[in-house]
Design an enzyme around this catalytic site. Structure first.
Site, mmCIF file in Angstrom:
data_model
loop_
_atom_site.group_PDB
_atom_site.id
_atom_site.type_symbol
_atom_site.label_atom_id
_atom_site.label_comp_id
_atom_site.label_asym_id
_atom_site.label_seq_id
_atom_site.Cartn_x
_atom_site.Cartn_y
_atom_site.Cartn_z
ATOM 1 N N TYR A 77 -53.162 16.307 -31.257
ATOM 2 C CA TYR A 77 -52.936 17.675 -30.786
ATOM 3 C C TYR A 77 -52.233 18.503 -31.852
ATOM 4 C CZ TYR A 77 -47.894 17.071 -29.950
ATOM 5 O OH TYR A 77 -46.547 16.879 -30.112
ATOM 6 N N LYS A 116 -49.901 13.139 -35.341
ATOM 7 C CA LYS A 116 -49.517 13.963 -34.183
ATOM 8 C C LYS A 116 -50.373 13.544 -32.985
ATOM 9 C CE LYS A 116 -48.098 18.750 -33.246
ATOM 10 N NZ LYS A 116 -46.729 18.471 -32.830
ATOM 11 N N GLU A 162 -36.084 12.077 -37.508
ATOM 12 C CA GLU A 162 -36.344 13.462 -37.084
ATOM 13 C C GLU A 162 -35.738 13.604 -35.691
ATOM 14 O OE1 GLU A 162 -40.547 14.351 -36.564
ATOM 15 O OE2 GLU A 162 -40.963 12.372 -35.736
ATOM 16 N N LEU A 222 -43.002 13.267 -38.381
ATOM 17 C CA LEU A 222 -44.150 14.161 -38.439
ATOM 18 C C LEU A 222 -43.997 15.099 -39.640
ATOM 19 C CD1 LEU A 222 -46.623 14.869 -36.543
ATOM 20 C CD2 LEU A 222 -45.300 16.891 -35.943
#
Ligand code: PDD
Length: 285
Positions: free
Chosen positions: A32, A149, A182, A206
């Protein structure tokens, strides 16, 4: 009701239906993207589509859509939904087979889905108006392919919920070596003695489009040094500033970590400079 795109047509989102055998539903087998737009202007479009195509290639999902096809879809979704401040959600799953079987199916068309959702108006670098984010820290228990992702977000959801249940906006994640990776839905930066530092890109995080834009903007400006390097959690806790970045937040200033103030406990001067530069240059991408 907002207008969505599903496979080959536009429809009110309540009328968009997929098969329960869709592999996105059964396995989280899909990729996505979230692309921000303000008054019809897209941010970082090429980077977002490049990342989605990398993700699709990374999971062996073949779809021959070009950047132009994705752009037409995005523009049509914006037009049909009134061109306000909108996030565009795009998703491609490996499609609906006629059975539940782990191996990739042959001759099954991918499911392509897109819709828009309202996002806050363009953030501005104003200390009095800016949101102050609070975070917890917790060990990153997701998988080892966080650079993809994937729609399989349960690991991220569980970490986000951990922070949420304790009244926080996000969870900062660290690996088994006590190094920052992250946040559950954002990239993370620290500022120490005027230097902006963020973990390097690898399988643990990511490749955020906002992260990449911010680094590029700061480097081109040249007045604030930027380092991409391993960040220990002791550095995170001793940081003067902590930021989280994502398409819907831009650069978010974190003022509380595990219930303690970050630096002085207020939004820092480096954030003001960085968000100002980001606001000035974000449409360059
Ligand atoms: N989240 N890291 C993770 C795990 C994310 O889910 C996101 C984005 C980011 C930031 O990436 P970008 O700058 O390209 O938005 C980093 C999106 C917005 C979401 O899942 O809603």
């Amino acid at each position: 009701m907002s207008i969505a795109f599903l496979n080959d047509s536009y429809m009110p989102i309540g009328e968009a239906k997929i098969s329960p055998l869709d592999r996105g539903f059964l396995f989280g087998d899909g990729i996505y993207e979230v692309i921000p737009s303000y008054e019809g202007k897209l941010l970082g479009f090429t980077g977002h589509i490049d990342r989605m195509l990398d993700g699709l290639a990374g999971i062996g999902l073949v779809l021959d859509w070009t950047h132009d096809q994705w752009k037409s879809l995005c523009q049509e979704l914006l037009t049909q939904n009134g061109n306000g401040n909108l996030g565009i959600y795009l998703q491609v799953s490996r499609g609906a087979d006629n059975k539940r079987y782990h191996a990739f199916p042959e001759a099954v068309a991918p499911t392509i889905f897109g819709f828009t959702f309202a996002i806050p108006s363009s953030p501005i670098a104003d200390r009095t108006a800016a949101k102050r984010y609070s975070v917890i820290t917790t060990q990153d228990l997701r998988w080892q392919r966080c650079h993809i992702k994937s729609t399989a977000l349960l690991g991220n959801v569980l970490h986000f919920q951990q922070g949420h249940e304790q009244g926080n906006d996000e969870a900062l994640l660290y690996n088994a070596n006590n190094e920052l990776t992250e946040a559950s839905s954002c990239n993370a930066f620290i500022v120490k003695d005027g230097v902006v530092i963020t973990p390097p890109l690898d399988n643990q995080l990511l490749p955020g489009i906002t992260r990449n834009m911010l680094i590029d903007i700061l480097r081109k400006d040249g007045s604030i040094p930027v380092e991409e390097r391993v960040v220990s959690m002791s550095e995170v806790h001793a940081a003067d500033e902590i930021w989280i970045t994502s398409s819907t937040k831009e650069v978010g200033a974190v003022t509380t970590i595990d219930g303690n103030p970050v630096g002085t406990g207020d939004i820092g001067d480096t954030w003001i400079k960085a968000q100002t530069l980001f606001s000035n240059h974000k449409y360059d991408y």
